[in-house]
Motif scaffolding. Structure first.
Motif, PDB file in Angstrom:
ATOM      1  N   CYS A 162      55.863  10.081  -6.291  1.00  9.06           N
ATOM      2  CA  CYS A 162      54.707  10.424  -5.464  1.00  9.06           C
ATOM      3  C   CYS A 162      54.500  11.929  -5.538  1.00  9.06           C
ATOM      4  CB  CYS A 162      54.945   9.992  -4.020  1.00  9.06           C
ATOM      5  SG  CYS A 162      53.542  10.274  -2.925  1.00  9.06           S
ATOM      6  N   VAL A 163      53.375  12.358  -6.103  1.00  7.31           N
ATOM      7  CA  VAL A 163      53.087  13.786  -6.219  1.00  7.31           C
ATOM      8  C   VAL A 163      52.128  14.270  -5.141  1.00  7.31           C
ATOM      9  CG1 VAL A 163      53.488  13.731  -8.698  1.00  7.31           C
ATOM     10  CG2 VAL A 163      51.165  13.487  -7.828  1.00  7.31           C
ATOM     11  N   THR A 164      51.520  13.342  -4.423  1.00  9.00           N
ATOM     12  CA  THR A 164      50.612  13.725  -3.339  1.00  9.00           C
ATOM     13  C   THR A 164      51.414  14.154  -2.119  1.00  9.00           C
ATOM     14  OG1 THR A 164      48.925  12.170  -4.111  1.00  9.00           O
ATOM     15  CG2 THR A 164      48.756  12.912  -1.834  1.00  9.00           C
ATOM     16  N   ASP A 165      50.953  15.159  -1.419  1.00  5.49           N
ATOM     17  CA  ASP A 165      51.615  15.609  -0.200  1.00  5.49           C
ATOM     18  C   ASP A 165      51.239  14.679   0.945  1.00  5.49           C
ATOM     19  OD1 ASP A 165      52.855  16.900   1.837  1.00  5.49           O
ATOM     20  OD2 ASP A 165      51.812  18.808   1.587  1.00  5.49           O
ATOM     21  N   LEU A 166      52.092  13.684   1.178  1.00 10.92           N
ATOM     22  CA  LEU A 166      51.823  12.717   2.246  1.00 10.92           C
ATOM     23  C   LEU A 166      51.823  13.361   3.629  1.00 10.92           C
ATOM     24  CD1 LEU A 166      53.722   9.437   1.283  1.00 10.92           C
ATOM     25  CD2 LEU A 166      51.313   9.666   1.821  1.00 10.92           C
ATOM     26  N   VAL A 218      48.182   5.909  -1.345  1.00 16.06           N
ATOM     27  CA  VAL A 218      48.342   7.276  -1.819  1.00 16.06           C
ATOM     28  C   VAL A 218      49.322   7.354  -2.988  1.00 16.06           C
ATOM     29  CG1 VAL A 218      48.997   9.624  -1.150  1.00 16.06           C
ATOM     30  CG2 VAL A 218      47.784   8.164   0.472  1.00 16.06           C
ATOM     31  N   CYS A 219      50.388   6.537  -2.957  1.00 18.92           N
ATOM     32  CA  CYS A 219      51.425   6.569  -3.995  1.00 18.92           C
ATOM     33  C   CYS A 219      51.717   5.148  -4.460  1.00 18.92           C
ATOM     34  CB  CYS A 219      52.691   7.228  -3.459  1.00 18.92           C
ATOM     35  SG  CYS A 219      52.461   8.930  -2.929  1.00 18.92           S
ATOM     36  N   PRO A 220      50.880   4.586  -5.342  1.00 20.82           N
ATOM     37  CA  PRO A 220      50.965   3.165  -5.699  1.00 20.82           C
ATOM     38  C   PRO A 220      52.254   2.740  -6.380  1.00 20.82           C
ATOM     39  CG  PRO A 220      48.838   4.080  -6.318  1.00 20.82           C
ATOM     40  CD  PRO A 220      49.700   5.228  -5.952  1.00 20.82           C
ATOM     41  N   SER A 267      40.489   1.791  17.568  1.00 19.80           N
ATOM     42  CA  SER A 267      41.320   0.602  17.749  1.00 19.80           C
ATOM     43  C   SER A 267      42.742   0.812  17.271  1.00 19.80           C
ATOM     44  CB  SER A 267      40.708  -0.586  16.984  1.00 19.80           C
ATOM     45  OG  SER A 267      40.650  -0.286  15.602  1.00 19.80           O
ATOM     46  N   GLY A 268      43.016   1.983  16.699  1.00 20.20           N
ATOM     47  CA  GLY A 268      44.373   2.264  16.234  1.00 20.20           C
ATOM     48  C   GLY A 268      44.588   2.022  14.768  1.00 20.20           C
ATOM     49  N   ALA A 269      43.583   1.506  14.057  1.00 20.21           N
ATOM     50  CA  ALA A 269      43.740   1.239  12.625  1.00 20.21           C
ATOM     51  C   ALA A 269      43.629   2.541  11.847  1.00 20.21           C
ATOM     52  CB  ALA A 269      42.663   0.259  12.159  1.00 20.21           C
ATOM     53  N   THR A 270      44.461   2.667  10.847  1.00 17.99           N
ATOM     54  CA  THR A 270      44.483   3.868  10.012  1.00 17.99           C
ATOM     55  C   THR A 270      43.935   3.533   8.636  1.00 17.99           C
ATOM     56  OG1 THR A 270      46.397   4.747  11.178  1.00 17.99           O
ATOM     57  CG2 THR A 270      45.935   5.653   9.000  1.00 17.99           C
ATOM     58  N   THR A 271      42.983   4.316   8.176  1.00 17.61           N
ATOM     59  CA  THR A 271      42.426   4.121   6.846  1.00 17.61           C
ATOM     60  C   THR A 271      42.627   5.384   6.033  1.00 17.61           C
ATOM     61  OG1 THR A 271      40.242   4.873   7.546  1.00 17.61           O
ATOM     62  CG2 THR A 271      40.688   2.500   7.687  1.00 17.61           C
ATOM     63  N   ILE A 272      42.681   5.207   4.694  1.00 12.10           N
ATOM     64  CA  ILE A 272      42.895   6.325   3.781  1.00 12.10           C
ATOM     65  C   ILE A 272      41.715   6.424   2.826  1.00 12.10           C
ATOM     66  CG2 ILE A 272      44.311   7.188   1.883  1.00 12.10           C
ATOM     67  CD1 ILE A 272      45.623   7.564   4.504  1.00 12.10           C
ATOM     68  N   THR A 273      41.184   7.616   2.682  1.00 10.26           N
ATOM     69  CA  THR A 273      40.177   7.885   1.668  1.00 10.26           C
ATOM     70  C   THR A 273      40.846   8.638   0.552  1.00 10.26           C
ATOM     71  OG1 THR A 273      38.442   8.015   3.331  1.00 10.26           O
ATOM     72  CG2 THR A 273      37.972   8.973   1.168  1.00 10.26           C
ATOM     73  N   ASP A 274      40.981   7.996  -0.626  1.00  4.19           N
ATOM     74  CA  ASP A 274      41.659   8.613  -1.763  1.00  4.19           C
ATOM     75  C   ASP A 274      40.625   9.286  -2.646  1.00  4.19           C
ATOM     76  OD1 ASP A 274      43.271   9.405  -3.750  1.00  4.19           O
ATOM     77  OD2 ASP A 274      44.002   7.400  -4.314  1.00  4.19           O
ATOM     78  N   ALA A 275      40.620  10.618  -2.653  1.00  6.15           N
ATOM     79  CA  ALA A 275      39.609  11.372  -3.381  1.00  6.15           C
ATOM     80  C   ALA A 275      40.087  11.788  -4.755  1.00  6.15           C
ATOM     81  CB  ALA A 275      39.211  12.608  -2.574  1.00  6.15           C
ATOM     82  N   ASN A 283      48.077   5.636 -10.291  1.00  2.00           N
ATOM     83  CA  ASN A 283      49.379   5.062  -9.991  1.00  2.00           C
ATOM     84  C   ASN A 283      50.385   6.078  -9.494  1.00  2.00           C
ATOM     85  OD1 ASN A 283      48.624   2.456 -10.728  1.00  2.00           O
ATOM     86  ND2 ASN A 283      49.023   2.869 -12.881  1.00  2.00           N
ATOM     87  N   MET A 284      50.122   7.363  -9.745  1.00  2.00           N
ATOM     88  CA  MET A 284      51.055   8.399  -9.328  1.00  2.00           C
ATOM     89  C   MET A 284      50.512   9.216  -8.172  1.00  2.00           C
ATOM     90  SD  MET A 284      53.793   8.168 -11.089  1.00  2.00           S
ATOM     91  CE  MET A 284      54.547   9.772 -10.927  1.00  2.00           C
ATOM     92  N   GLY A 285      49.543   8.694  -7.454  1.00  2.00           N
ATOM     93  CA  GLY A 285      49.012   9.427  -6.327  1.00  2.00           C
ATOM     94  C   GLY A 285      48.283  10.693  -6.734  1.00  2.00           C
ATOM     95  N   GLY A 286      47.520  10.631  -7.838  1.00  2.00           N
ATOM     96  CA  GLY A 286      46.742  11.767  -8.267  1.00  2.00           C
ATOM     97  C   GLY A 286      47.283  12.452  -9.497  1.00  2.00           C
ATOM     98  N   SER A 287      48.422  12.030  -9.989  1.00  2.00           N
ATOM     99  CA  SER A 287      48.995  12.639 -11.181  1.00  2.00           C
ATOM    100  C   SER A 287      48.700  11.776 -12.385  1.00  2.00           C
ATOM    101  CB  SER A 287      50.512  12.786 -11.018  1.00  2.00           C
ATOM    102  OG  SER A 287      51.109  13.115 -12.242  1.00  2.00           O
ATOM    103  N   SER A 288      48.710  12.367 -13.562  1.00  2.00           N
ATOM    104  CA  SER A 288      48.473  11.607 -14.785  1.00  2.00           C
ATOM    105  C   SER A 288      49.765  11.203 -15.454  1.00  2.00           C
ATOM    106  CB  SER A 288      47.636  12.439 -15.766  1.00  2.00           C
ATOM    107  OG  SER A 288      48.353  13.575 -16.193  1.00  2.00           O
ATOM    108  N   PHE A 289      50.899  11.270 -14.733  1.00  2.00           N
ATOM    109  CA  PHE A 289      52.141  10.783 -15.300  1.00  2.00           C
ATOM    110  C   PHE A 289      52.056   9.279 -15.415  1.00  2.00           C
ATOM    111  CE2 PHE A 289      54.476  14.622 -15.304  1.00  2.00           C
ATOM    112  CZ  PHE A 289      54.036  15.348 -14.204  1.00  2.00           C
TER     113      PHE A 289
END
Length: 352
Positions: A162-166, A218-220, A267-275, A283-289
């Motif tokens: 995971c290269v994205t800063d969670l 974020v980090c598949p 309602s407490g649900a959390t959603t993620i917008t992956d830009a 597959n690497m959370g934004g990296s091309s590895f």
């Protein structure tokens, strides 16, 4: 003249034995790389029944590396500790990933959640057909970016991590250490459905939660919950591995990676917008590895691929050299493998 069949068969069997000896007997070399803008203190924990490596914890300054060799059959985990202080006057501690030893060495203790984990089993660990199994896990939460890359092996040998800063997209209810780490829903709430325990202790009963789905978005390629095996466990054969903290983004990207955003509804649900931009590997959370496959530049593949003397030796097709000359070649080959094996034991990357 052609070599007698018995001579060529013997030489070929010796050649194969040398390859097996050099790759299997000495397992794998793990190289740790710190590309963070701060010091990281890696922790190392061997599983029960696996030998302790050269160290159980060490300091890794910015832009530095360190390598260790592990035998075939070894299994265990690695992680990075941050914000550590180890005063000479008494026990120290780390802000994240602390193992509770009070010193640089973890001495057989694991990471306190939350911590990004790299997990390995070399050579299958019994029943694995000689394959290495590895993954990067967020089941115990996340504290810093990490990737694992295989080199010199055969098989799919995919990079993972995971290269994205969670920490920048962590929901408020999972944020700990002043935003320096993102804990798991199991650790935060302790309920069986989040921990895959009790009545939920099976793949059929324990399903991804909104929080594990956030991690997965974020980090598949990273483990997001206990039964995330199909998309998170990777294999390779006879490889070495590089564990990089805070890996830099690939240079071919045209602009800086946008940061995914987390939104918590009323309602407490959390959603993620992956830009993530086009051209990056989702597959690497934004990296091309991605999948690396076997390394085409390994010495044995180069020699056998270009029809050189080694290929002829292995196949017994050389008509210009005698059996005695082949034994001389084999002697040089043995010395080369012996030198390589010794360099791996001593941990010296410049021995050859």
């Amino acid at each position: 003249m052609d070599l007698p069949f018995s001579c060529s068969a013997f030489l070929f069997s010796c050649f194969i034995s040398l390859i097996i000896f050099s790759t299997v007997a000495f397992g794998a070399t793990f190289t740790f790389v710190n590309k963070c803008e701060y010091t990281v203190w890696p922790g190392l924990l061997a599983n029960a029944g696996s030998p302790r490596l050269d160290t159980t914890g060490f300091e890794l300054p910015q832009d530095s590396t360190r390598s260790f060799t592990a035998p075939t059959g070894w299994s265990g985990r690695f992680w990075g500790r941050t914000g550590c202080t180890f005063p000479s006057s008494g026990p120290g501690s780390c802000r994240t990933g602390d193992c509770g030893s009070g010193e640089t060495e973890c001495n057989g203790s694991g990471a306190a959640p939350p911590a990004t984990l790299a997990e390995f089993t070399l050579g299958g660990g019994g029943g694995g057909g000689g394959l290495d199994f590895y993954d990067v896990s967020l089941v115990d939460g996340y504290n810093l970016p990490m990737i694992v890359e295989a080199s010199g092996g055969s098989g799919m040998c995919a990079s993972t991590g995971c290269v994205t800063d969670l920490n920048r997209v962590c929901p408020a209810e999972l944020r700990v250490k002043g935003g320096e780490a993102c804990t798991s829903a199991c650790e935060a709430f302790g309920s069986p459905e989040y921990c895959c325990s009790g009545a939920f202790n099976s793949p059929a009963a324990c399903r991804p939660s909104v929080y594990s789905q956030m991690f997965k978005t974020v980090c598949p390629r990273s483990y997001s919950y206990a039964y995330d095996d199909p998309t998170s466990t990777f294999t390779c054969s006879a490889a070495d591995y590089t564990i990089t903290f805070c890996p830099s983004m690939p240079s071919q990207k045209s602009s800086k990676e946008p940061t995914p955003t987390a939104t918590t509804t009323g309602s407490g649900a959390t959603t993620i917008t992956d830009a993530s931009q086009s051209g990056s590997d989702p597959n690497m959370g934004g990296s091309s590895f991605g999948v690396t496959g076997s390394v085409p530049g390994s010495g044995s593949q180069e020699m056998m691929g270009d029809g050189s003397w080694l290929a002829g030796l292995a196949m017994g097709n050389s008509a210009r050299v005698s059996c005695g000359t082949h034994f001389l070649y084999l002697n040089f080959l043995f010395l080369g493998f012996a030198a390589l094996s010794l360099s791996r034991i001593l941990g010296s990357p410049t021995f050859l």
